[in-house]
Structures are given as structure tokens and as C-alpha cells.
Design a protein around this motif. Structure first.
Motif, PDB file in Angstrom:
ATOM      1  N   PHE A  14      31.132   9.798  37.194  1.00 56.37           N
ATOM      2  CA  PHE A  14      31.744  11.088  37.519  1.00 56.37           C
ATOM      3  C   PHE A  14      32.186  11.867  36.285  1.00 56.37           C
ATOM      4  O   PHE A  14      32.727  12.979  36.418  1.00 56.37           O
ATOM      5  CB  PHE A  14      32.941  10.884  38.450  1.00 56.37           C
ATOM      6  CG  PHE A  14      32.566  10.506  39.851  1.00 56.37           C
ATOM      7  CD1 PHE A  14      31.526  11.149  40.502  1.00 56.37           C
ATOM      8  CD2 PHE A  14      33.254   9.504  40.525  1.00 56.37           C
ATOM      9  CE1 PHE A  14      31.171  10.802  41.797  1.00 56.37           C
ATOM     10  CE2 PHE A  14      32.918   9.148  41.821  1.00 56.37           C
ATOM     11  CZ  PHE A  14      31.874   9.802  42.452  1.00 56.37           C
ATOM     12  N   ILE A  17      30.684  15.365  36.188  1.00 57.14           N
ATOM     13  CA  ILE A  17      31.380  16.326  37.042  1.00 57.14           C
ATOM     14  C   ILE A  17      32.657  16.811  36.356  1.00 57.14           C
ATOM     15  O   ILE A  17      32.966  18.004  36.356  1.00 57.14           O
ATOM     16  CB  ILE A  17      31.728  15.702  38.408  1.00 57.14           C
ATOM     17  CG1 ILE A  17      30.467  15.451  39.217  1.00 57.14           C
ATOM     18  CG2 ILE A  17      32.675  16.600  39.193  1.00 57.14           C
ATOM     19  CD1 ILE A  17      30.731  14.849  40.570  1.00 57.14           C
ATOM     20  N   THR A  35      29.639  22.996  42.655  1.00 58.98           N
ATOM     21  CA  THR A  35      29.684  21.573  42.320  1.00 58.98           C
ATOM     22  C   THR A  35      29.242  20.680  43.467  1.00 58.98           C
ATOM     23  O   THR A  35      28.459  19.745  43.272  1.00 58.98           O
ATOM     24  CB  THR A  35      31.113  21.191  41.882  1.00 58.98           C
ATOM     25  OG1 THR A  35      31.465  21.954  40.731  1.00 58.98           O
ATOM     26  CG2 THR A  35      31.220  19.711  41.563  1.00 58.98           C
ATOM     27  N   TYR A  39      25.837  18.535  42.695  1.00 60.09           N
ATOM     28  CA  TYR A  39      25.954  17.077  42.600  1.00 60.09           C
ATOM     29  C   TYR A  39      24.945  16.406  43.537  1.00 60.09           C
ATOM     30  O   TYR A  39      24.206  15.499  43.132  1.00 60.09           O
ATOM     31  CB  TYR A  39      27.376  16.646  42.956  1.00 60.09           C
ATOM     32  CG  TYR A  39      27.577  15.153  43.098  1.00 60.09           C
ATOM     33  CD1 TYR A  39      27.637  14.329  41.980  1.00 60.09           C
ATOM     34  CD2 TYR A  39      27.719  14.569  44.359  1.00 60.09           C
ATOM     35  CE1 TYR A  39      27.823  12.953  42.111  1.00 60.09           C
ATOM     36  CE2 TYR A  39      27.910  13.208  44.493  1.00 60.09           C
ATOM     37  CZ  TYR A  39      27.959  12.406  43.367  1.00 60.09           C
ATOM     38  OH  TYR A  39      28.141  11.050  43.508  1.00 60.09           O
ATOM     39  N   ASN A 187      26.854  22.951  35.798  1.00 59.82           N
ATOM     40  CA  ASN A 187      26.191  22.365  36.971  1.00 59.82           C
ATOM     41  C   ASN A 187      25.070  21.406  36.592  1.00 59.82           C
ATOM     42  O   ASN A 187      24.730  20.510  37.378  1.00 59.82           O
ATOM     43  CB  ASN A 187      25.678  23.478  37.886  1.00 59.82           C
ATOM     44  CG  ASN A 187      26.785  24.104  38.706  1.00 59.82           C
ATOM     45  OD1 ASN A 187      27.176  23.589  39.736  1.00 59.82           O
ATOM     46  ND2 ASN A 187      27.322  25.222  38.221  1.00 59.82           N
ATOM     47  N   THR A 190      27.005  18.332  36.278  1.00 62.86           N
ATOM     48  CA  THR A 190      27.341  17.845  37.614  1.00 62.86           C
ATOM     49  C   THR A 190      26.140  17.147  38.252  1.00 62.86           C
ATOM     50  O   THR A 190      26.272  16.083  38.870  1.00 62.86           O
ATOM     51  CB  THR A 190      27.802  19.006  38.506  1.00 62.86           C
ATOM     52  OG1 THR A 190      28.962  19.608  37.931  1.00 62.86           O
ATOM     53  CG2 THR A 190      28.128  18.537  39.908  1.00 62.86           C
ATOM     54  N   SER A 193      25.718  13.675  37.068  1.00 64.28           N
ATOM     55  CA  SER A 193      26.550  12.696  37.775  1.00 64.28           C
ATOM     56  C   SER A 193      25.854  12.212  39.044  1.00 64.28           C
ATOM     57  O   SER A 193      25.890  11.027  39.376  1.00 64.28           O
ATOM     58  CB  SER A 193      27.914  13.312  38.130  1.00 64.28           C
ATOM     59  OG  SER A 193      28.784  13.294  37.023  1.00 64.28           O
ATOM     60  N   GLY A 216      36.217  15.900  40.299  1.00 67.60           N
ATOM     61  CA  GLY A 216      36.200  16.539  38.992  1.00 67.60           C
ATOM     62  C   GLY A 216      37.492  17.270  38.700  1.00 67.60           C
ATOM     63  O   GLY A 216      38.023  17.206  37.582  1.00 67.60           O
TER      64      GLY A 216
END
Length: 288
Positions: A14, A17, A35, A39, A187, A190, A193, A216
Motif C-alpha cells: 500500500f 497508494i 484512487t 487501484y 494514480n 496507486t 499498489s 492511503g
């Protein structure tokens, strides 16, 4: 021990993120809800490409590009169409649900007997310990790259855009382009992640990103609280604390489950924990 090791592994996953939220909210002052969608996008692109036996050197750039495109789209809607950043993120996040479902082809995709980064790269014979070394290496490299970026002229312009947009615009910097680029980078991180988490947990799920923004945000808030208390100004230390915040956040959740709290209450506990972290500086009189 394995329980907390899993939390540590998830915390490192994570970190992307946390860095993304740090860039969007703390550097650009933009609340980016994209996000949740980016993700999942990183996860489903990873899952779909792994099951089609695509090599890792193609999957990782594809994931970063997909996340960057999602963030750039939010930035374009916000800057060019003059739509509120929060609404722009919600619109893109909503659209990404259909995109993710189309890419994945189903609601859940298991990665059974599929080689992942954790099985291909072997430092140690024990799977969990090997995953820890792989993740730690990736996170350290990522931290160095972002730290270097933020200290370049481009990175300074990014930071100045968030601190004083009129001033940096007067110096000839295209702030709209900076925001679009910043959201694209955020992003992409993200999505990274999602790329890591899918390979760690062994499946991709269409709902894996629901509410993930709080992870996050909580990580960044933990880091910001420590930064404000200690009055830290170093970019490298800030990034290190953001990374530590992601791990601490997962440890708190792991401890909560370990002491026997009902897993159904985990989201409630997460919200309360973030609320406490947000309110703690104000309760102690130490505001940013």
C-alpha cells in the motif's frame, strides 16, 4: 508472528497508494477519489495479463500507463472543463468500474499456478520472507525515484503549484499541465499498489478498491502528524514517514483483529482510527 508479517507485507504493497495520496492531496491539495478505481485498475490489468502469460517487463509498464491515463483523465476534466476535483475523481472512478469489469471479464479472477513477481524473484527459500525482501527492495527503489523527482526543477514546480498557484503561474509555469501530470503520477503509483497486492494475495477482484482511499489517507495522516510534531522539512524523511505510515496503519488493523475484534467492524474501526489521527493534533493544540 505470521499475522503481523502479513500486515507488514500489505503495508509495503500500500506504499504506492500512500505516495499517490501524498502527491495529490499534500502537494497539489486535490482530493482525488480516482484512487478507488485506479487501484482496482492496476489489479485487474495485472490479473488479466498474468493469466494470458504476458512477461513481467510488459505487465508493469502497462499497469503504470493504465493508472497514469486514469489520473490524467481526472486532471483534464478538472482543469480543462473546470469541474470540481472531487466530482471529477468520482466521475472517473465510476467509469473505471465498467472498464475494470470489462478488462477482468468476471467479478473475481484467481491466479492459480500463475507465476508472479514473488515466485519468479527468489532471494530466500521461505515464501513470506522472500516476499518481504522483494517488496522492501521495490519500495526503497520507488522512494528513491520519487524523492529524486521532487527535488528536480520539475518536482519543485509541482510543489510550488500546490503551495502558491498564482505565483508559479506568474513565473510562466503551466499549472494545468502540472496538475494533470501530478494526478497521472499519483494514480500510476496507486495502480502499482494494485499490481503488487493482486500478486501477493493471489487473486484480482472487481471490488478490491472499494474504500481503499482511506488506507492511503490514513497513512499520509499518520506521517503528517509525525512531520508536524517533529517539524520535519526534508523531502526524503517525509517520504520515509509516509512509507512507515502505510505499515503502521496495517499494523493497527492487524492488532485489532488479533485481539479478537469482529472483522465486520473493521471498516468502522478504520474510520475511527483515522478520525483520531486527524483530531489528535487539534486536541493537543499542535495544528499544522
Amino acid at each position: 508472528m505470521d499475522f503481523y508479517l502479513t500486515a507488514l507485507l500489505q503495508g509495503f504493497c500500500f506504499t504506492g497508494i500512500a505516495f499517490g495520496i501524498y502527491i495529490s492531496m499534500k502537494i497539489f491539495n486535490i482530493p482525488d477519489i480516482t484512487t478507488d478505481g485506479s487501484y482496482t485498475l492496476g489489479g485487474v490489468v495485472t490479473g488479466a495479463m498474468l493469466t494470458h502469460n504476458q512477461p513481467g517487463y510488459i505487465i508493469l509498464p502497462a499497469v503504470l500507463l493504465a493508472g497514469a491515463l486514469a489520473g490524467a483523465l481526472t486532471g483534464i476534466i478538472h482543469t480543462k472543463l473546470k469541474i470540481n476535483a472531487l466530482l471529477a475523481g468520482i466521475l472517473v472512478m465510476t467509469a473505471l468500474y465498467s472498464v475494470n469489469l470489462t478488462v477482468l471479464g468476471r467479478s473475481n479472477l484467481p491466479l492459480l499456478n500463475v507465476p508472479t513477481i514473488f515466485s519468479v524473484v527468489n532471494f530466500i527459500n521461505y515464501p513470506n520472507q522472500n516476499s518481504l525482501v522483494v517488496l522492501l527492495t521495490l519500495v526503497m527503489v520507488l522512494t528513491l525515484i520519487i524523492g529524486y523527482l521532487l527535488k528536480t526543477d520539475f518536482g519543485i514546480a509541482m510543489r510550488a503549484t500546490g503551495n502558491s498557484e498564482p505565483m508559479i503561474r506568474a513565473l510562466g509555469v503551466n499549472t494545468d499541465r502540472m496538475k494533470i501530470t501530478g494526478l497521472a503520477i499519483a494514480n500510476a503509483l496507486t495502480a502499482l499498489s494494485g499490481y503488487l497486492m493482486v500478486q501477493l494475495q493471489g487473486f484480482a477482484d472487481i471490488s478490491m478498491g472499494i474504500g481503499i482511499v482511506i488506507v492511503g489517507l490514513g497513512s499520509v495522516i499518520i506521517a503528517e502528524t509525525i512531520i508536524n510534531w517533529l517539524r520535519i522539512t526534508s523531502v526524503w524523511l517525509n517520504l520515509g514517514l509516509v512509507m512507515a505510515g502505510a505499515v503502521i496503519f496495517q499494523f493497527v488493523l492487524a492488532f485489532t483483529l488479533n485481539i479478537g475484534v469482529d472483522a465486520n467492524l473493521l471498516k468502522l474501526i478504520t474510520a475511527v482510527f483515522v478520525l483520531i489521527i486527524v483530531g489528535l493534533p487539534r486536541l493537543t493544540g499542535r495544528t499544522a
